[in-house]
Each structure stands twice: as structure tokens, then as C-alpha cells.
Scaffold this active site. Structure first.
Site, PDB file in Angstrom:
ATOM      1  N   ASN A  26      82.413 -58.974 -23.332  1.00 29.10           N
ATOM      2  CA  ASN A  26      81.799 -58.802 -22.015  1.00 29.10           C
ATOM      3  C   ASN A  26      81.822 -57.311 -21.697  1.00 29.10           C
ATOM      4  O   ASN A  26      82.864 -56.760 -21.359  1.00 29.10           O
ATOM      5  CB  ASN A  26      82.615 -59.606 -20.992  1.00 29.10           C
ATOM      6  CG  ASN A  26      82.065 -59.482 -19.589  1.00 29.10           C
ATOM      7  OD1 ASN A  26      81.094 -58.762 -19.346  1.00 29.10           O
ATOM      8  ND2 ASN A  26      82.691 -60.182 -18.667  1.00 29.10           N
ATOM      9  N   ASP A  82      90.933 -57.080  -1.639  1.00 29.51           N
ATOM     10  CA  ASP A  82      91.777 -57.987  -2.416  1.00 29.51           C
ATOM     11  C   ASP A  82      92.374 -59.057  -1.490  1.00 29.51           C
ATOM     12  O   ASP A  82      93.080 -58.742  -0.532  1.00 29.51           O
ATOM     13  CB  ASP A  82      92.887 -57.157  -3.064  1.00 29.51           C
ATOM     14  CG  ASP A  82      93.677 -57.963  -4.056  1.00 29.51           C
ATOM     15  OD1 ASP A  82      93.559 -57.696  -5.256  1.00 29.51           O
ATOM     16  OD2 ASP A  82      94.428 -58.874  -3.621  1.00 29.51           O
ATOM     17  N   MET A  83      92.070 -60.324  -1.778  1.00 28.70           N
ATOM     18  CA  MET A  83      92.492 -61.409  -0.887  1.00 28.70           C
ATOM     19  C   MET A  83      94.016 -61.486  -0.753  1.00 28.70           C
ATOM     20  O   MET A  83      94.532 -61.800   0.321  1.00 28.70           O
ATOM     21  CB  MET A  83      91.917 -62.740  -1.396  1.00 28.70           C
ATOM     22  CG  MET A  83      92.122 -63.889  -0.468  1.00 28.70           C
ATOM     23  SD  MET A  83      91.461 -63.617   1.202  1.00 28.70           S
ATOM     24  CE  MET A  83      89.746 -64.095   1.010  1.00 28.70           C
ATOM     25  N   GLY A 139      83.323 -61.218  -7.023  1.00 28.40           N
ATOM     26  CA  GLY A 139      82.008 -61.736  -6.632  1.00 28.40           C
ATOM     27  C   GLY A 139      82.178 -63.212  -6.311  1.00 28.40           C
ATOM     28  O   GLY A 139      83.057 -63.868  -6.880  1.00 28.40           O
ATOM     29  N   ILE A 186      90.331 -66.293  -6.204  1.00 33.23           N
ATOM     30  CA  ILE A 186      90.646 -66.766  -4.843  1.00 33.23           C
ATOM     31  C   ILE A 186      90.659 -68.301  -4.805  1.00 33.23           C
ATOM     32  O   ILE A 186      91.590 -68.913  -4.273  1.00 33.23           O
ATOM     33  CB  ILE A 186      89.623 -66.202  -3.829  1.00 33.23           C
ATOM     34  CG1 ILE A 186      89.682 -64.666  -3.802  1.00 33.23           C
ATOM     35  CG2 ILE A 186      89.867 -66.771  -2.443  1.00 33.23           C
ATOM     36  CD1 ILE A 186      88.596 -63.999  -2.971  1.00 33.23           C
ATOM     37  N   GLU A 230      85.385 -68.684 -18.574  1.00 35.92           N
ATOM     38  CA  GLU A 230      84.052 -68.287 -19.028  1.00 35.92           C
ATOM     39  C   GLU A 230      84.058 -67.946 -20.520  1.00 35.92           C
ATOM     40  O   GLU A 230      83.091 -68.228 -21.224  1.00 35.92           O
ATOM     41  CB  GLU A 230      83.553 -67.098 -18.205  1.00 35.92           C
ATOM     42  CG  GLU A 230      83.221 -67.520 -16.780  1.00 35.92           C
ATOM     43  CD  GLU A 230      83.064 -66.362 -15.813  1.00 35.92           C
ATOM     44  OE1 GLU A 230      81.937 -65.998 -15.517  1.00 35.92           O
ATOM     45  OE2 GLU A 230      84.091 -65.831 -15.359  1.00 35.92           O
ATOM     46  N   ARG A 266      80.990 -56.832  -1.277  1.00 32.87           N
ATOM     47  CA  ARG A 266      79.561 -57.082  -1.018  1.00 32.87           C
ATOM     48  C   ARG A 266      79.381 -57.855   0.272  1.00 32.87           C
ATOM     49  O   ARG A 266      80.158 -58.777   0.561  1.00 32.87           O
ATOM     50  CB  ARG A 266      78.943 -57.882  -2.174  1.00 32.87           C
ATOM     51  CG  ARG A 266      78.719 -57.055  -3.414  1.00 32.87           C
ATOM     52  CD  ARG A 266      78.238 -57.909  -4.573  1.00 32.87           C
ATOM     53  NE  ARG A 266      79.193 -57.866  -5.661  1.00 32.87           N
ATOM     54  CZ  ARG A 266      79.186 -58.700  -6.705  1.00 32.87           C
ATOM     55  NH1 ARG A 266      78.286 -59.636  -6.801  1.00 32.87           N
ATOM     56  NH2 ARG A 266      80.100 -58.573  -7.652  1.00 32.87           N
ATOM     57  N   HIS A 307      76.877 -66.234 -12.163  1.00 35.60           N
ATOM     58  CA  HIS A 307      78.106 -67.035 -12.380  1.00 35.60           C
ATOM     59  C   HIS A 307      77.788 -68.377 -13.030  1.00 35.60           C
ATOM     60  O   HIS A 307      78.588 -69.325 -12.927  1.00 35.60           O
ATOM     61  CB  HIS A 307      78.844 -67.330 -11.048  1.00 35.60           C
ATOM     62  CG  HIS A 307      79.477 -66.136 -10.405  1.00 35.60           C
ATOM     63  ND1 HIS A 307      79.543 -65.994  -9.042  1.00 35.60           N
ATOM     64  CD2 HIS A 307      80.062 -65.043 -10.928  1.00 35.60           C
ATOM     65  CE1 HIS A 307      80.156 -64.859  -8.747  1.00 35.60           C
ATOM     66  NE2 HIS A 307      80.479 -64.261  -9.890  1.00 35.60           N
ATOM     67  N   HIS A 341      82.707 -70.540  -6.742  1.00 39.09           N
ATOM     68  CA  HIS A 341      83.353 -69.541  -7.596  1.00 39.09           C
ATOM     69  C   HIS A 341      83.707 -68.357  -6.698  1.00 39.09           C
ATOM     70  O   HIS A 341      82.826 -67.655  -6.209  1.00 39.09           O
ATOM     71  CB  HIS A 341      82.412 -69.107  -8.730  1.00 39.09           C
ATOM     72  CG  HIS A 341      83.004 -68.014  -9.566  1.00 39.09           C
ATOM     73  ND1 HIS A 341      83.497 -68.215 -10.841  1.00 39.09           N
ATOM     74  CD2 HIS A 341      83.227 -66.706  -9.299  1.00 39.09           C
ATOM     75  CE1 HIS A 341      83.992 -67.085 -11.301  1.00 39.09           C
ATOM     76  NE2 HIS A 341      83.829 -66.152 -10.386  1.00 39.09           N
ATOM     77  N   ARG A 390      78.413 -61.858 -23.314  1.00 40.42           N
ATOM     78  CA  ARG A 390      77.993 -62.197 -21.962  1.00 40.42           C
ATOM     79  C   ARG A 390      76.876 -61.228 -21.560  1.00 40.42           C
ATOM     80  O   ARG A 390      77.043 -60.015 -21.656  1.00 40.42           O
ATOM     81  CB  ARG A 390      79.166 -62.051 -21.003  1.00 40.42           C
ATOM     82  CG  ARG A 390      78.739 -62.314 -19.591  1.00 40.42           C
ATOM     83  CD  ARG A 390      79.847 -62.054 -18.610  1.00 40.42           C
ATOM     84  NE  ARG A 390      79.361 -62.351 -17.276  1.00 40.42           N
ATOM     85  CZ  ARG A 390      79.733 -61.675 -16.197  1.00 40.42           C
ATOM     86  NH1 ARG A 390      80.584 -60.675 -16.295  1.00 40.42           N
ATOM     87  NH2 ARG A 390      79.263 -61.999 -15.025  1.00 40.42           N
TER      88      ARG A 390
HETATM   89  P1  AMP Z   1      88.736 -62.680 -10.017  1.00 41.96           P
HETATM   90  O1  AMP Z   1      87.551 -61.747  -9.839  1.00 41.96           O
HETATM   91  O2  AMP Z   1      88.315 -64.079 -10.366  1.00 41.96           O
HETATM   92  O3  AMP Z   1      89.812 -62.132 -10.896  1.00 41.96           O
HETATM   93  O4  AMP Z   1      89.402 -62.810  -8.545  1.00 41.96           O
HETATM   94  C1  AMP Z   1      89.926 -61.702  -7.852  1.00 41.96           C
HETATM   95  C2  AMP Z   1      90.323 -62.140  -6.459  1.00 41.96           C
HETATM   96  O5  AMP Z   1      91.290 -63.195  -6.540  1.00 41.96           O
HETATM   97  C3  AMP Z   1      90.977 -61.020  -5.642  1.00 41.96           C
HETATM   98  O6  AMP Z   1      90.480 -61.035  -4.317  1.00 41.96           O
HETATM   99  C4  AMP Z   1      92.442 -61.430  -5.644  1.00 41.96           C
HETATM  100  O7  AMP Z   1      93.115 -60.946  -4.521  1.00 41.96           O
HETATM  101  C5  AMP Z   1      92.321 -62.929  -5.587  1.00 41.96           C
HETATM  102  N1  AMP Z   1      93.612 -63.556  -5.929  1.00 41.96           N
HETATM  103  C6  AMP Z   1      94.254 -63.555  -7.125  1.00 41.96           C
HETATM  104  N2  AMP Z   1      95.473 -64.161  -7.005  1.00 41.96           N
HETATM  105  C7  AMP Z   1      95.584 -64.545  -5.704  1.00 41.96           C
HETATM  106  C8  AMP Z   1      96.598 -65.211  -4.937  1.00 41.96           C
HETATM  107  N3  AMP Z   1      97.739 -65.605  -5.490  1.00 41.96           N
HETATM  108  N4  AMP Z   1      96.359 -65.442  -3.621  1.00 41.96           N
HETATM  109  C9  AMP Z   1      95.199 -65.049  -3.052  1.00 41.96           C
HETATM  110  N5  AMP Z   1      94.218 -64.418  -3.708  1.00 41.96           N
HETATM  111  C10 AMP Z   1      94.398 -64.165  -5.018  1.00 41.96           C
END
Ligand code: AMP
Length: 400
Positions: free
Chosen positions: A10, A279-280, A208, A328, A381, A237, A176, A204, A87
Site C-alpha cells: 500500500n 485523534d479520537m 477517514g 474508532i 484490508e 476532513r 474503503h 468504517h 492497493r
Molecule cells: P485507523 O485509521 O483505522 O488506524 O484509526 C485511527 C483512529 O482510531 C484514531 O482516531 C484513533 O484515535 C482511533 N483509536 C484507536 N484506538 C482507540 C481507542 N482505544 N479508543 C478510541 N479511539 C481509538
């Protein structure tokens, strides 16, 4: 289908993510990331046999980084390496499934580059480097958009003059696709339903984010459109805004097209609303301490997600279940519970204990008994790309 190992690649503009996938095994024999390519800080991280490694590869470009990878792949896969799966973000209307790479495929990916100017050229760089380094191996392009080519016309057309679609390809494509496809197949398997008679909503939620309506194994609608900016609020975004925003900001603030696009793609979403982070995890921590921006960002994120899922319901004959995936979706019990508070109309209710337990890689059903199924499923993926690559190689290898 005969099994074997597939190298999944990727490529981003300055990075390569890779994994060596054997569909018969859960774990990857080798996986890693080359990042900051083209800069003095270029570095290769990889994991094999439970060990983590890092190597500086200063100024390496895509080809040089793949050349560093070659002996690691040979060592981990040996004779088992059957092919390479790439990808590719945008396949336009040309690709409805994974496609063996040949001069025609490359030309079609190149033609589609105006629709994904940041992604497709980077994907092509990776493909060309891999073709040079692994000339004897079959290579396959697996497209993020291909799964959504089954959208009916009323779902993929914008209400715009027809000529923009016919002559310039302006329509909704969706992204996605590999992830939505993988988790919907897993959902049917986990629920004991035949894929060909199943009906899902999928969310998803990573950096993104997109939703998808999947009927009998086919995508029927999805929230992303011509580009991955449409739809949900995401990490940086904006998702949907009034399209007149462009004219408004240009007239009132004298912003250029580039400034507005940059703001919508990089300074908006969770980051823009919170003023703190995309970042969540960080936002959940800040919300727990009473940070108003983080609190609002999470409220907007969940409400817009619920609204999109309810809208996707229009594409389903019935609802067999809702799937949460991505960083998330797989980890945030808070986002899942806040989103479902808005969806009681769809008979969606969570079991609080099951919801809290599904974090850090734990997957499974989280609905309250007597309510519509809700599943947390870890996306994979790389595995889906490997399966699609094997299928494409085997289809071509089969005698007539
Ligand atoms: P990804 O692009 O699929 O790797 O997802 C990234 C997102 O997942 C970011 O916003 C992270 O903060 C969130 N994330 C990963 N672990 C956690 C967690 N334990 N609690 C809340 N959000 C998370």
C-alpha cells in the site's frame, strides 16, 4: 482455490505499508512500514517472527525501499510467494474488481489519476518499482472503489448537468470498499447468514470514515463520493458542507481554491471542531476532563454518523445488522454508544457491558437482547487484498 503467500503493498506519496499474507494463517509472517521516503529521515520498520526491527534508509525512494524489503520477503516467504497485491485508491468506472497488472491496467490507472491526484500516482510508483524488482511474479491491483461499482445509478449520480458525468466522470465513486467488503463477509459468516441473502450497514471509522449499505454481498450506497471528502466528519476532513461554502469564503475572505481545499481536508473534522486533535483517543481523554471543544467534536461526529447510517437504511430491504470497524469503530465504546442513542428508530440498542468489552482487538456482537444485531469486527484490508489477488491470479491461470 490453491493457497500461498501474497505480498500486499500500500503505497502513499512518501510511505509504503506492506504485509506478507497467507490466507490460511491468522498472523502475517512479515509486516511493516517504510516512511518519510525521499527524505534524509527515511526509515524502514518491520516485524517478523515476533521481533520488531528498524533500519535507517536515508533518501531511499519507493524503489530503493522495496529493494531493501526484497531479501526480507524472500526470507519470510521462500518458495511460497505467489504474487503481489497492490492497493490502488481509485479505479474510476473502469474497474469493478481486482485486475491483473498489465500495460492496459497501468494505462487505465494512469487515466484515472485526475480523480485521485494525491493517491493514484503514489500507487503507480509502487507498482512500477515492484514490477522492476519482482518481474517474474504476477501482480494485481485491488481498488478501493471497485466494490462500490454495484451502486445503482440513482445512488451514484449527483444532481448536476449530465455532461459533467458523461464527459468528465463527475459522479459518486465511494472508497474503503475493501474494508466494507471484508467486514460484511465476516458479519455474514459470524451470524450464520448466507452472504447472498444478507443486508448490512457498515461504518468504517478510522482517520477517514465512511458508511456503506451492503445487500447480498453488493454495495448499494456509500457516504464518500467523487473524492474521500464527502460524507461523515473525519479526523481532519469536514465531510459534507454546503457546496456554496467555496464561493462564500472566496468572496468574503478572498481565500483561494487551494486554501479552501486544504482547510476542508486537513484542518477540519475532529481537529477543526475540537481545536485540539484529530485523534479520537486524545479527544475522549480531553472530554473526560471537561474540554468543551473535544466534547462538541465527539457529539458532532456521532450525530452525523447516525444521520448517515439512517440515510443508508434507504438502500436496504431489511437490516440484518450494523457493523463497526476501523480504529474508532473497533475501539471506541463511547462513539458506538453515542451514535446508537440517535438510532432508536432502527431498533438499535447496545448491551453496555458487551459494548465496553469490545476494545483492543476484541470483536463480537454488542446489541441488547431482542434488538437488531450490532457487530464490532476488526477490519483486515491486507487479508482481503491477498484473497482478491489470489483469486485474480487463479482466474487467469485456469485453463479455458
Ligand atoms: P485507523 O485509521 O483505522 O488506524 O484509526 C485511527 C483512529 O482510531 C484514531 O482516531 C484513533 O484515535 C482511533 N483509536 C484507536 N484506538 C482507540 C481507542 N482505544 N479508543 C478510541 N479511539 C481509538
Amino acid at each position: 482455490m490453491p493457497s500461498g503467500t501474497i505480498l500486499v503493498i500500500n503505497c502513499g506519496s512518501s510511505s509504503i505499508k506492506f504485509a506478507l499474507v497467507n490466507p490460511d494463517a491468522q498472523a502475517f509472517a512479515l509486516s511493516g512500514l517504510a516512511e518519510r521516503l525521499g527524505s534524509p529521515d527515511a526509515v524502514l520498520h518491520w516485524q517478523a517472527a515476533g521481533q520488531k526491527h528498524t533500519r535507517a534508509i536515508a533518501t531511499a525512494d519507493h524503489r530503493a525501499a522495496l529493494a531493501q524489503l526484497l531479501p526480507l520477503v524472500q526470507q519470510a516467504a521462500g518458495e511460497q510467494l505467489l504474487g503481489i497485491g497492490h492497493r490502488v485508491v481509485h479505479g474510476g468506472e473502469h474497474f469493478t474488481s481486482a485486475s491483473l497488472i498489465n500495460p492496459q491496467t497501468l494505462a487505465a490507472i494512469r487515466q484515472t489519476a485526475p480523480l485521485a491526484p494525491l493517491h493514484n500516482p503514489a500507487n503507480l510508483q509502487g507498482i512500477e518499482a515492484a514490477l522492476a524488482l519482482f518481474p517474474e511474479l504476477p501482480q494485481v491491483a485491488v481498488f478501493d472503489t471497485a466494490f462500490h461499482q454495484s451502486l445503482p445509478e440513482h445512488a451514484y449520480r449527483y444532481a448536476l448537468p449530465e455532461v459533467l458525468y458523461r464527459e468528465h466522470g463527475v459522479r459518486r465513486y465511494g472508497f474503503h470498499g475493501t474494508s466494507h467488503r471484508y467486514v460484511s463477509l465476516r458479519a455474514a459468516e459470524l451470524s450464520g447468514l448466507p452472504v447472498t441473502d444478507s443486508s448490512w450497514l457498515s461504518a468504517h471509522l478510522g482517520n477517514g470514515c465512511s458508511t456503506c449499505a451492503i445487500v447480498n454481498g453488493q454495495s448499494r450506497d456509500t457516504s464518500m463520493g467523487l473524492t474521500p471528502l464527502e460524507g461523515l466528519a473525519m479526523g481532519t476532513r469536514s465531510g459534507d458542507v454546503d457546496p456554496n461554502l467555496f464561493g462564500h469564503l472566496s468572496r468574503t475572505l478572498d481565500w483561494s481554491l487551494e486554501q479552501i481545499e486544504h482547510m476542508l481536508n486537513h484542518d477540519s473534522g475532529l481537529l477543526g471542531l475540537s481545536g485540539l486533535s484529530n485523534d479520537m483517543r486524545s479527544l475522549e481523554q480531553a472530554r473526560a476532563k471537561g474540554h468543551p471543544g473535544a466534547t462538541l467534536a465527539i457529539e458532532v461526529f456521532c450525530y452525523r454518523l447516525a444521520k448517515s447510517l439512517a440515510a443508508m437504511g434507504c438502500a436496504l430491504p431489511r437490516l440484518d445488522g450494523l457493523i463497526f470497524t476501523g480504529g474508532i469503530g473497533e475501539n471506541s465504546a463511547l462513539v458506538r454508544s453515542k451514535t446508537l442513542e440517535h438510532l432508536q428508530l432502527l431498533n438499535l440498542r447496545l448491551d453496555p457491558a458487551a459494548n465496553l468489552a469490545c476494545v483492543g482487538g476484541n470483536s463480537g456482537p454488542i446489541e441488547l437482547q431482542g434488538h437488531t444485531r450490532v457487530l464490532v469486527i476488526a477490519t483486515n484490508e491486507e487479508r482481503q487484498i491477498a484473497l482478491d489477488t489470489l483469486a485474480a491470479i487463479n482466474t487467469v491461470a485456469l485453463p479455458n
